[in-house]
Scaffold this motif. Structure first.
Motif, PDB file in Angstrom:
ATOM      1  N   UNK A  61       0.862  -1.181   0.000  1.00  0.00           N
ATOM      2  CA  UNK A  61       0.000   0.000   0.000  1.00  0.00           C
ATOM      3  C   UNK A  61       0.898   1.230   0.000  1.00  0.00           C
ATOM      4  N   UNK A  62       0.605   2.183  -0.884  1.00  0.00           N
ATOM      5  CA  UNK A  62       1.414   3.400  -0.994  1.00  0.00           C
ATOM      6  C   UNK A  62       0.631   4.606  -0.471  1.00  0.00           C
ATOM      7  N   UNK A  63       1.354   5.475   0.252  1.00  0.00           N
ATOM      8  CA  UNK A  63       0.714   6.656   0.845  1.00  0.00           C
ATOM      9  C   UNK A  63       0.301   7.633  -0.245  1.00  0.00           C
ATOM     10  N   UNK A  64      -0.883   8.183  -0.091  1.00  0.00           N
ATOM     11  CA  UNK A  64      -1.393   9.210  -1.000  1.00  0.00           C
ATOM     12  C   UNK A  64      -0.806  10.547  -0.548  1.00  0.00           C
ATOM     13  N   UNK A  65       0.127  11.142  -1.320  1.00  0.00           N
ATOM     14  CA  UNK A  65       0.791  12.376  -0.883  1.00  0.00           C
ATOM     15  C   UNK A  65      -0.139  13.584  -0.838  1.00  0.00           C
TER      16      UNK A  65
END
Length: 81
Positions: A61-65
């Motif tokens: 899961x990648x952080x939404x900047x």
């Protein structure tokens, strides 16, 4: 215990996962990591040489900047192995 105005323990922030097998999971993260990994155990067939082995499926899961306030959002990355 120090708390911020949001009620979070200082240094930790609320986050939520979007999509994938952990959709909707809420947790706390420190230092806004760019990636969170989730693992799920996979059953192992009883075969010679498999004793003591553990296999887990890995999901990224990648952080939404764009999200700057709690809860931070992490989107499922289905393209990562």
């Amino acid at each position: 215990m120090d708390t911020a105005s949001t009620g979070a323990v200082q240094g930790w922030e609320a986050a939520v996962l979007d999509g994938g097998p952990a959709d909707g999971l809420r947790m706390r993260v420190a230092d806004r990591p760019g990636v969170v990994q989730v693992t799920l155990p996979c059953p192992v067939d009883e075969e010679p040489g498999a004793a003591g082995l553990r296999v887990e499926a890995l999901y990224v899961y990648r952080r939404d900047p764009r999200v700057r306030e709690e809860p931070l959002r992490y989107g499922f990355d289905g393209a990562t192995p």
